[in-house]
Design an enzyme around this catalytic site. Structure first.
Site, PDB file in Angstrom:
ATOM      1  N   ASP A   1     -80.933  27.982 151.179  1.00  0.00           N
ATOM      2  CA  ASP A   1     -82.115  28.049 150.347  1.00  0.00           C
ATOM      3  C   ASP A   1     -81.534  27.957 148.855  1.00  0.00           C
ATOM      4  O   ASP A   1     -80.597  28.425 148.585  1.00  0.00           O
ATOM      5  CB  ASP A   1     -82.923  29.193 150.836  1.00  0.00           C
ATOM      6  CG  ASP A   1     -84.095  29.634 150.154  1.00  0.00           C
ATOM      7  OD1 ASP A   1     -84.957  28.662 149.891  1.00  0.00           O
ATOM      8  OD2 ASP A   1     -84.567  30.723 149.829  1.00  0.00           O
ATOM      9  N   SER A   2     -82.856  27.956 147.966  1.00  0.00           N
ATOM     10  CA  SER A   2     -82.717  28.307 146.601  1.00  0.00           C
ATOM     11  C   SER A   2     -81.999  29.781 146.397  1.00  0.00           C
ATOM     12  O   SER A   2     -81.770  29.894 145.216  1.00  0.00           O
ATOM     13  CB  SER A   2     -83.755  28.324 145.870  1.00  0.00           C
ATOM     14  OG  SER A   2     -84.994  28.686 146.380  1.00  0.00           O
TER      15      SER A   2
ATOM     16  N   TYR B   1     -86.132  26.667 142.921  1.00  0.00           N
ATOM     17  CA  TYR B   1     -86.325  25.212 142.992  1.00  0.00           C
ATOM     18  C   TYR B   1     -87.831  24.735 142.849  1.00  0.00           C
ATOM     19  O   TYR B   1     -88.055  23.519 142.516  1.00  0.00           O
ATOM     20  CB  TYR B   1     -85.831  24.696 144.316  1.00  0.00           C
ATOM     21  CG  TYR B   1     -84.504  24.764 144.757  1.00  0.00           C
ATOM     22  CD1 TYR B   1     -83.302  25.311 143.794  1.00  0.00           C
ATOM     23  CD2 TYR B   1     -84.043  24.221 146.129  1.00  0.00           C
ATOM     24  CE1 TYR B   1     -82.211  25.232 144.142  1.00  0.00           C
ATOM     25  CE2 TYR B   1     -82.763  24.040 146.106  1.00  0.00           C
ATOM     26  CZ  TYR B   1     -81.835  24.719 145.347  1.00  0.00           C
ATOM     27  OH  TYR B   1     -80.488  24.656 145.656  1.00  0.00           O
ATOM     28  N   GLY B   2     -88.927  25.620 143.025  1.00  0.00           N
ATOM     29  CA  GLY B   2     -90.269  25.139 143.101  1.00  0.00           C
ATOM     30  C   GLY B   2     -90.815  24.638 142.097  1.00  0.00           C
ATOM     31  O   GLY B   2     -91.872  23.963 141.969  1.00  0.00           O
TER      32      GLY B   2
ATOM     33  N   CYS C   1     -85.660  26.011 153.141  1.00  0.00           N
ATOM     34  CA  CYS C   1     -86.240  26.358 151.773  1.00  0.00           C
ATOM     35  C   CYS C   1     -87.294  25.128 152.024  1.00  0.00           C
ATOM     36  O   CYS C   1     -86.819  23.802 152.211  1.00  0.00           O
ATOM     37  CB  CYS C   1     -85.548  25.710 150.734  1.00  0.00           C
ATOM     38  SG  CYS C   1     -86.310  25.525 149.217  1.00  0.00           S
ATOM     39  N   ASN C   2     -88.876  25.370 151.595  1.00  0.00           N
ATOM     40  CA  ASN C   2     -89.779  24.182 151.863  1.00  0.00           C
ATOM     41  C   ASN C   2     -89.698  23.477 150.666  1.00  0.00           C
ATOM     42  O   ASN C   2     -90.058  22.049 151.164  1.00  0.00           O
ATOM     43  CB  ASN C   2     -91.126  25.043 151.595  1.00  0.00           C
ATOM     44  CG  ASN C   2     -91.383  25.931 153.107  1.00  0.00           C
ATOM     45  OD1 ASN C   2     -92.136  25.465 153.622  1.00  0.00           O
ATOM     46  ND2 ASN C   2     -91.139  27.109 153.191  1.00  0.00           N
ATOM     47  N   THR C   3     -89.332  23.697 149.519  1.00  0.00           N
ATOM     48  CA  THR C   3     -89.281  23.013 148.574  1.00  0.00           C
ATOM     49  C   THR C   3     -88.103  21.647 148.630  1.00  0.00           C
ATOM     50  O   THR C   3     -88.355  20.568 148.607  1.00  0.00           O
ATOM     51  CB  THR C   3     -89.040  23.642 147.074  1.00  0.00           C
ATOM     52  OG1 THR C   3     -89.987  24.557 146.803  1.00  0.00           O
ATOM     53  CG2 THR C   3     -88.979  22.778 145.861  1.00  0.00           C
TER      54      THR C   3
ATOM     55  N   GLU D   1     -89.953  39.113 145.117  1.00  0.00           N
ATOM     56  CA  GLU D   1     -88.763  39.479 144.676  1.00  0.00           C
ATOM     57  C   GLU D   1     -88.823  40.784 144.130  1.00  0.00           C
ATOM     58  O   GLU D   1     -87.809  41.571 144.073  1.00  0.00           O
ATOM     59  CB  GLU D   1     -88.034  38.399 143.865  1.00  0.00           C
ATOM     60  CG  GLU D   1     -87.928  37.155 144.407  1.00  0.00           C
ATOM     61  CD  GLU D   1     -86.604  36.645 144.194  1.00  0.00           C
ATOM     62  OE1 GLU D   1     -85.987  36.889 143.143  1.00  0.00           O
ATOM     63  OE2 GLU D   1     -86.275  35.468 144.775  1.00  0.00           O
TER      64      GLU D   1
ATOM     65  N   CYS E   1     -93.724  28.437 152.039  1.00  0.00           N
ATOM     66  CA  CYS E   1     -92.706  28.767 151.165  1.00  0.00           C
ATOM     67  C   CYS E   1     -91.936  30.138 151.777  1.00  0.00           C
ATOM     68  O   CYS E   1     -92.583  31.117 152.197  1.00  0.00           O
ATOM     69  CB  CYS E   1     -93.007  29.337 149.644  1.00  0.00           C
ATOM     70  SG  CYS E   1     -91.907  30.199 148.738  1.00  0.00           S
ATOM     71  N   THR E   2     -90.467  30.218 151.856  1.00  0.00           N
ATOM     72  CA  THR E   2     -89.989  31.139 152.516  1.00  0.00           C
ATOM     73  C   THR E   2     -90.121  32.444 151.962  1.00  0.00           C
ATOM     74  O   THR E   2     -89.913  33.627 152.527  1.00  0.00           O
ATOM     75  CB  THR E   2     -88.373  30.872 152.414  1.00  0.00           C
ATOM     76  OG1 THR E   2     -88.140  30.483 151.254  1.00  0.00           O
ATOM     77  CG2 THR E   2     -88.029  29.580 153.373  1.00  0.00           C
ATOM     78  N   HIS E   3     -90.616  32.563 150.787  1.00  0.00           N
ATOM     79  CA  HIS E   3     -90.840  33.814 150.197  1.00  0.00           C
ATOM     80  C   HIS E   3     -92.177  34.712 150.788  1.00  0.00           C
ATOM     81  O   HIS E   3     -92.491  35.805 150.764  1.00  0.00           O
ATOM     82  CB  HIS E   3     -90.908  33.940 148.609  1.00  0.00           C
ATOM     83  CG  HIS E   3     -89.611  33.924 147.955  1.00  0.00           C
ATOM     84  ND1 HIS E   3     -88.890  32.817 148.104  1.00  0.00           N
ATOM     85  CD2 HIS E   3     -89.299  34.937 147.367  1.00  0.00           C
ATOM     86  CE1 HIS E   3     -87.706  33.279 147.337  1.00  0.00           C
ATOM     87  NE2 HIS E   3     -87.880  34.446 146.717  1.00  0.00           N
TER      88      HIS E   3
HETATM   89  N1  DGL Z   1     -87.465  28.991 148.645  1.00  0.00           N
HETATM   90  C1  DGL Z   1     -88.365  28.144 147.982  1.00  0.00           C
HETATM   91  C2  DGL Z   1     -89.078  27.790 149.055  1.00  0.00           C
HETATM   92  O1  DGL Z   1     -89.449  27.829 149.960  1.00  0.00           O
HETATM   93  C3  DGL Z   1     -89.144  29.277 146.984  1.00  0.00           C
HETATM   94  C4  DGL Z   1     -88.550  29.844 145.797  1.00  0.00           C
HETATM   95  C5  DGL Z   1     -88.171  28.504 144.959  1.00  0.00           C
HETATM   96  O2  DGL Z   1     -89.126  28.132 144.378  1.00  0.00           O
HETATM   97  O3  DGL Z   1     -86.775  28.169 144.754  1.00  0.00           O
HETATM   98  O4  DGL Z   1     -90.033  26.669 148.558  1.00  0.00           O
END
Ligand code: DGL
Length: 264
Positions: free
Chosen positions: A10-11, A42-43, A73-75, A151, A183-185
């Site tokens: 993931d990012s 990453y988003g 990571c969804n992005t 976060e 989004c994983t967050h």
């Molecule tokens: N992990 C990213 C996602 O799931 C969220 C955080 C990011 O923007 O890197 O899209």
């Protein structure tokens, strides 16, 4: 082959929600996690940049001999999955198709999707949902402030509730019965989102479904490790301090022996 690990990246810390589910369903497997903390988020980045970052993160894990790669990571799943599948010979699992499979359980076929700007702009969730349920109506909104709120440990704070009210205005007005946490967050904001949307709206977290997909591939391809008590290794691209502190809430337990590495 079966004794090799599963690579998960993931990012940053968000993918630990996926890691946790995989560890729960496949406790005997060796899991190697990489958080690209030096380059998060990453988003908000362009597709070309996210593709480069994702390829470099995956390369690090593939070089460590993993037998399957999870893009937690969804992005990165939204913009880099085809490039990753083309580059590597091992199975590559993203989080979008698993999330879409759960979203189509919607009863009124009105489905909300929230995620980072890059994920929402990619249109990958509506594509994946409509492939399974062509007459679904999808309402998508980018919610970039959810990431720093999670976060910061403010997921249940009044500020998070007000932020969610603002972002979700159109989705609430659209009377969706399902909201995809793309989004994983975002699973950390579950309580706040339930408060804002009402308890009847189903929240779809890709983590559980992704773990099920990994399990299915293991059965189909005979990749499962027979022994129990798998190793867990954590790598980050920036100093581990913040990852260890913030990651605890995502993993639900302490993070030990996080190592810093350079990739790319
Ligand atoms: N992990 C990213 C996602 O799931 C969220 C955080 C990011 O923007 O890197 O899209």
């Amino acid at each position: 082959m079966r004794h090799r690990g599963i690579g998960i990246f993931d990012s940053g810390v968000g993918g630990l929600t996926v890691f946790k589910e995989i560890a729960a369903v496949l406790p005997g497997e060796n899991l190697i996690y990489l958080g690209d903390t030096a380059r998060v988020p990453y988003g908000t980045k362009s597709d070309v940049t996210v593709q480069r970052y994702a390829l470099e993160a995956a390369e690090f894990l593939v070089d460590r001999g993993v037998k399957l790669l999870v893009v937690a990571c969804n992005t990165a799943s939204a913009v880099a999955l085809p490039a990753l599948r083309q580059r590597f010979q091992i199975p590559v699992v993203g989080v979008i198709e698993p999330g879409a499979r759960k979203a189509v359980l919607s009863r009124n076929r009105r489905i909300g999707v929230v995620g980072t700007e890059a994920t929402i702009n990619s249109g990958r969730y509506p594509d994946a949902i409509k492939a399974l349920l062509p007459d679904a109506q999808i309402f998508s909104t980018a919610c970039p402030l959810f990431v720093p709120l999670a976060e910061e440990g403010w997921a249940d704070h009044e500020i998070a509730r007000l932020t969610a009210c603002e972002y979700l205005k159109d989705i609430i007005a659209a009377r969706v019965d399902t909201l995809v946490l793309g989004c994983t967050h975002y699973p950390l904001l579950r309580k706040t989102l339930k408060k804002v949307l009402g308890g009847e709206v189903m929240l779809v977290d890709s983590a559980e479904e992704t773990a099920k997909s990994v399990q299915q591939i293991f059965v189909q391809q005979g990749l499962a490790h027979p022994a129990h008590g798998g190793q867990r290794e954590f790598f980050v691209t920036d100093v581990p301090t913040r990852f260890e502190r913030v990651g605890r809430a995502f993993l639900g337990s302490d993070l030990a022996h996080v190592q810093q590495v350079q990739i790319g």
